[in-house]
Design a protein around this motif. Sequence first.
Motif, short mmCIF file in Angstrom:
data_model
loop_
_atom_site.label_atom_id
_atom_site.label_comp_id
_atom_site.label_asym_id
_atom_site.label_seq_id
_atom_site.Cartn_x
_atom_site.Cartn_y
_atom_site.Cartn_z
N ASP A 243 0.81 -1.22 0.00
CA ASP A 243 0.00 0.00 0.00
C ASP A 243 0.84 1.28 0.00
O ASP A 243 0.30 2.37 0.05
N ASN A 244 2.18 1.12 -0.01
CA ASN A 244 3.07 2.28 -0.02
C ASN A 244 2.77 3.22 1.14
O ASN A 244 2.48 4.40 0.96
N GLY A 245 2.80 2.67 2.34
CA GLY A 245 2.54 3.44 3.54
C GLY A 245 2.99 2.66 4.76
O GLY A 245 3.88 1.81 4.65
N PHE A 246 2.38 2.93 5.89
CA PHE A 246 2.73 2.24 7.13
C PHE A 246 1.49 1.62 7.75
O PHE A 246 0.52 2.33 8.01
N LYS A 247 1.54 0.31 7.97
CA LYS A 247 0.41 -0.40 8.57
C LYS A 247 0.51 -0.30 10.09
O LYS A 247 1.58 -0.45 10.66
N ILE A 248 -0.63 -0.04 10.73
CA ILE A 248 -0.69 0.12 12.18
C ILE A 248 -1.56 -1.00 12.75
O ILE A 248 -2.69 -1.20 12.31
N PHE A 249 -1.00 -1.74 13.70
CA PHE A 249 -1.77 -2.82 14.32
C PHE A 249 -1.29 -3.04 15.75
O PHE A 249 -0.38 -2.35 16.20
N SER A 250 -1.93 -3.95 16.44
CA SER A 250 -1.64 -4.20 17.86
C SER A 250 -1.73 -2.91 18.66
O SER A 250 -0.88 -2.61 19.50
N ILE A 251 -2.77 -2.14 18.38
CA ILE A 251 -2.98 -0.86 19.07
C ILE A 251 -3.36 -1.13 20.53
O ILE A 251 -4.30 -1.87 20.79
N ALA A 252 -2.60 -0.52 21.43
CA ALA A 252 -2.86 -0.71 22.86
C ALA A 252 -4.21 -0.10 23.24
O ALA A 252 -4.61 0.94 22.71
N LYS A 253 -4.88 -0.78 24.17
CA LYS A 253 -6.17 -0.28 24.66
C LYS A 253 -5.98 1.12 25.23
O LYS A 253 -5.00 1.38 25.92
N ASP A 254 -6.88 2.02 24.94
CA ASP A 254 -6.83 3.41 25.42
C ASP A 254 -5.61 4.18 24.95
O ASP A 254 -5.20 5.15 25.59
N SER A 255 -5.00 3.76 23.85
CA SER A 255 -3.82 4.48 23.35
C SER A 255 -4.26 5.73 22.58
O SER A 255 -5.42 5.89 22.22
N LEU A 256 -3.30 6.58 22.32
CA LEU A 256 -3.56 7.78 21.53
C LEU A 256 -4.10 7.42 20.15
O LEU A 256 -5.00 8.07 19.64
N PHE A 257 -3.58 6.35 19.56
CA PHE A 257 -4.04 5.95 18.22
C PHE A 257 -5.55 5.74 18.20
O PHE A 257 -6.24 6.20 17.31
N GLY A 258 -6.06 5.02 19.21
CA GLY A 258 -7.50 4.77 19.29
C GLY A 258 -8.27 6.06 19.50
O GLY A 258 -9.33 6.26 18.91
N LYS A 259 -7.73 6.94 20.32
CA LYS A 259 -8.43 8.19 20.62
C LYS A 259 -8.54 9.09 19.40
O LYS A 259 -9.46 9.88 19.29
#
Length: 121
Positions: free
Chosen positions: A51-67
Amino acid sequence: EAPQQPQGDDEFDIRSVGPNQYVLKRSDLNKVTGNLGALASQARIVPSKKDNGFKIFSIAKDSLFGKIGIQNGDVLKSINGIELSGPDKALEAYSRLQSASKLSLDIIRKGQNETLEYTIE
């Protein structure tokens, strides 16, 4: 005295103002951009050649990513129009965040292109 806990994300004031639209404070953005180690500990981010980008996974619960509306499996394609085609481009986008008044993340979610928009106050 209890040992000091690592900074939690409860301190971040992020508001959702519509579908894929958020408002965040400059001070919160600066906290994040000033501590890449803490950010990296909240999710796994790996290059996605497909996809020519960065895949994000295993996001921690209540992390900034989720927010900020990022979900497991999202591929981050660009930040404020800067394509994340490699580490040099990612660093360029990152360095421009300190002076940005808006933040726009182009992602691929479940095969669909989406844009997450943020107003920085």
